[in-house]
Design an enzyme around this catalytic site. Structure first.
Site, PDB file in Angstrom:
ATOM      1  N   ASN A  29       8.831  -3.230   1.469  1.00  0.00           N
ATOM      2  CA  ASN A  29       8.650  -1.839   1.883  1.00  0.00           C
ATOM      3  C   ASN A  29       9.945  -1.311   2.477  1.00  0.00           C
ATOM      4  O   ASN A  29      10.719  -2.043   3.100  1.00  0.00           O
ATOM      5  CB  ASN A  29       7.464  -1.675   2.841  1.00  0.00           C
ATOM      6  CG  ASN A  29       7.501  -2.597   4.041  1.00  0.00           C
ATOM      7  OD1 ASN A  29       8.040  -3.697   3.985  1.00  0.00           O
ATOM      8  ND2 ASN A  29       6.911  -2.164   5.135  1.00  0.00           N
ATOM      9  N   ILE A  30      10.169  -0.037   2.259  1.00  0.00           N
ATOM     10  CA  ILE A  30      11.399   0.622   2.710  1.00  0.00           C
ATOM     11  C   ILE A  30      10.998   1.911   3.427  1.00  0.00           C
ATOM     12  O   ILE A  30      10.421   2.813   2.800  1.00  0.00           O
ATOM     13  CB  ILE A  30      12.327   0.919   1.512  1.00  0.00           C
ATOM     14  CG1 ILE A  30      12.690  -0.395   0.800  1.00  0.00           C
ATOM     15  CG2 ILE A  30      13.576   1.659   1.996  1.00  0.00           C
ATOM     16  CD1 ILE A  30      13.495  -0.224  -0.475  1.00  0.00           C
ATOM     17  N   GLU A  31      11.255   1.944   4.711  1.00  0.00           N
ATOM     18  CA  GLU A  31      10.829   3.102   5.506  1.00  0.00           C
ATOM     19  C   GLU A  31      12.000   4.065   5.715  1.00  0.00           C
ATOM     20  O   GLU A  31      13.176   3.693   5.569  1.00  0.00           O
ATOM     21  CB  GLU A  31      10.247   2.619   6.834  1.00  0.00           C
ATOM     22  CG  GLU A  31       9.023   1.740   6.598  1.00  0.00           C
ATOM     23  CD  GLU A  31       8.343   1.249   7.872  1.00  0.00           C
ATOM     24  OE1 GLU A  31       8.940   1.352   8.958  1.00  0.00           O
ATOM     25  OE2 GLU A  31       7.214   0.739   7.737  1.00  0.00           O
ATOM     26  N   CYS A  40       6.075   1.630  -0.291  1.00  0.00           N
ATOM     27  CA  CYS A  40       5.504   0.290  -0.130  1.00  0.00           C
ATOM     28  C   CYS A  40       6.257  -0.775  -0.929  1.00  0.00           C
ATOM     29  O   CYS A  40       6.951  -0.481  -1.918  1.00  0.00           O
ATOM     30  CB  CYS A  40       4.056   0.287  -0.601  1.00  0.00           C
ATOM     31  SG  CYS A  40       2.916   1.186   0.449  1.00  0.00           S
ATOM     32  N   GLU A  42       4.980  -2.918  -2.979  1.00  0.00           N
ATOM     33  CA  GLU A  42       4.498  -2.967  -4.365  1.00  0.00           C
ATOM     34  C   GLU A  42       5.268  -1.971  -5.238  1.00  0.00           C
ATOM     35  O   GLU A  42       5.557  -2.229  -6.410  1.00  0.00           O
ATOM     36  CB  GLU A  42       2.997  -2.633  -4.427  1.00  0.00           C
ATOM     37  CG  GLU A  42       2.102  -3.625  -3.699  1.00  0.00           C
ATOM     38  CD  GLU A  42       1.863  -3.256  -2.235  1.00  0.00           C
ATOM     39  OE1 GLU A  42       2.768  -2.671  -1.606  1.00  0.00           O
ATOM     40  OE2 GLU A  42       0.775  -3.568  -1.728  1.00  0.00           O
ATOM     41  N   CYS A  73      -2.366  -0.831  -0.680  1.00  0.00           N
ATOM     42  CA  CYS A  73      -2.930   0.476  -0.309  1.00  0.00           C
ATOM     43  C   CYS A  73      -3.455   1.184  -1.556  1.00  0.00           C
ATOM     44  O   CYS A  73      -3.168   0.775  -2.691  1.00  0.00           O
ATOM     45  CB  CYS A  73      -1.882   1.330   0.401  1.00  0.00           C
ATOM     46  SG  CYS A  73      -0.684   2.095  -0.717  1.00  0.00           S
ATOM     47  N   CYS A  76      -0.825   2.356  -4.097  1.00  0.00           N
ATOM     48  CA  CYS A  76      -0.210   1.248  -4.837  1.00  0.00           C
ATOM     49  C   CYS A  76      -1.183   0.644  -5.834  1.00  0.00           C
ATOM     50  O   CYS A  76      -0.770   0.153  -6.884  1.00  0.00           O
ATOM     51  CB  CYS A  76       0.318   0.193  -3.870  1.00  0.00           C
ATOM     52  SG  CYS A  76       1.874   0.701  -3.124  1.00  0.00           S
TER      53      CYS A  76
HETATM   54  N1  THU Z   1       2.790  -1.106   3.173  1.00  0.00           N
HETATM   55  C1  THU Z   1       3.152  -1.760   2.030  1.00  0.00           C
HETATM   56  O1  THU Z   1       4.341  -2.030   1.796  1.00  0.00           O
HETATM   57  N2  THU Z   1       2.181  -2.078   1.138  1.00  0.00           N
HETATM   58  C2  THU Z   1       0.849  -1.834   1.323  1.00  0.00           C
HETATM   59  O2  THU Z   1       0.055  -2.069   0.432  1.00  0.00           O
HETATM   60  C3  THU Z   1       0.386  -1.331   2.621  1.00  0.00           C
HETATM   61  C4  THU Z   1       1.435  -0.745   3.492  1.00  0.00           C
HETATM   62  C5  THU Z   1       3.850  -0.737   4.113  1.00  0.00           C
HETATM   63  C6  THU Z   1       4.139   0.731   4.190  1.00  0.00           C
HETATM   64  C7  THU Z   1       4.737   0.863   5.561  1.00  0.00           C
HETATM   65  O3  THU Z   1       6.136   0.599   5.477  1.00  0.00           O
HETATM   66  C8  THU Z   1       4.078  -0.260   6.367  1.00  0.00           C
HETATM   67  O4  THU Z   1       3.488  -1.125   5.424  1.00  0.00           O
HETATM   68  C9  THU Z   1       3.029   0.220   7.347  1.00  0.00           C
HETATM   69  O5  THU Z   1       2.106   1.029   6.706  1.00  0.00           O
END
Ligand code: THU
Length: 118
Positions: A29-31, A40, A42, A73, A76
């Site tokens: 995941n990259i925020e 996310c 995925e 999620c 995804c």
């Molecule tokens: N996140 C994912 O990378 N995949 C998921 O299926 C659920 C959530 C990440 C997004 C965000 O960076 C962090 O988890 C918190 O929501």
């Protein structure tokens, strides 16, 4: 997951997609400081999968550092189902390995089918 850029949620996630020819495409995941712009693990893995030439997806693994069994999620699930058939296996993992195995079809029943749009 080790490469996750998650300074805001501090919730590192990793995903890996394996195709029938044995190739593995991973993602984290990259925020982004403007929170809705992040994405996310995925989704990163899917980007690598597409850029790597794609192929039939047989397995997908997902892991989150702070959760014993993370599930993809909703968004995804739809993105994964764009490329993975209903029989693809999804491994929900923790640090010790696979906690639970489900299929793409179980993860996203009644997902939107885009065939008619093609
Ligand atoms: N996140 C994912 O990378 N995949 C998921 O299926 C659920 C959530 C990440 C997004 C965000 O960076 C962090 O988890 C918190 O929501």
């Amino acid at each position: 997951m080790a490469r996750a850029y998650a300074p805001y949620s501090k919730f590192p996630v990793g995903a890996a997609i394996r195709t029938e020819d044995g190739k593995v495409f991973s993602g984290c995941n990259i925020e982004v400081a403007s929170y809705p712009e992040g994405w996310c693990a995925e989704t990163t893995a899917l980007g690598h999968y597409v850029m790597g030439g794609g192929g039939r997806i047989t397995e997908i693994a997902v892991i989150a550092e702070r959760m014993p069994r993370v599930t993809p999620c909703g968004g995804c699930r739809q993105r994964l189902a764009e490329f993975a058939g209903p029989g693809a296996r999804i491994y929900l993992c923790d640090a010790t390995g696979v906690v639970e195995t489900v299929t793409m079809g179980e993860l996203l029943p009644y997902g939107f089918q885009g065939e008619i749009l093609k």
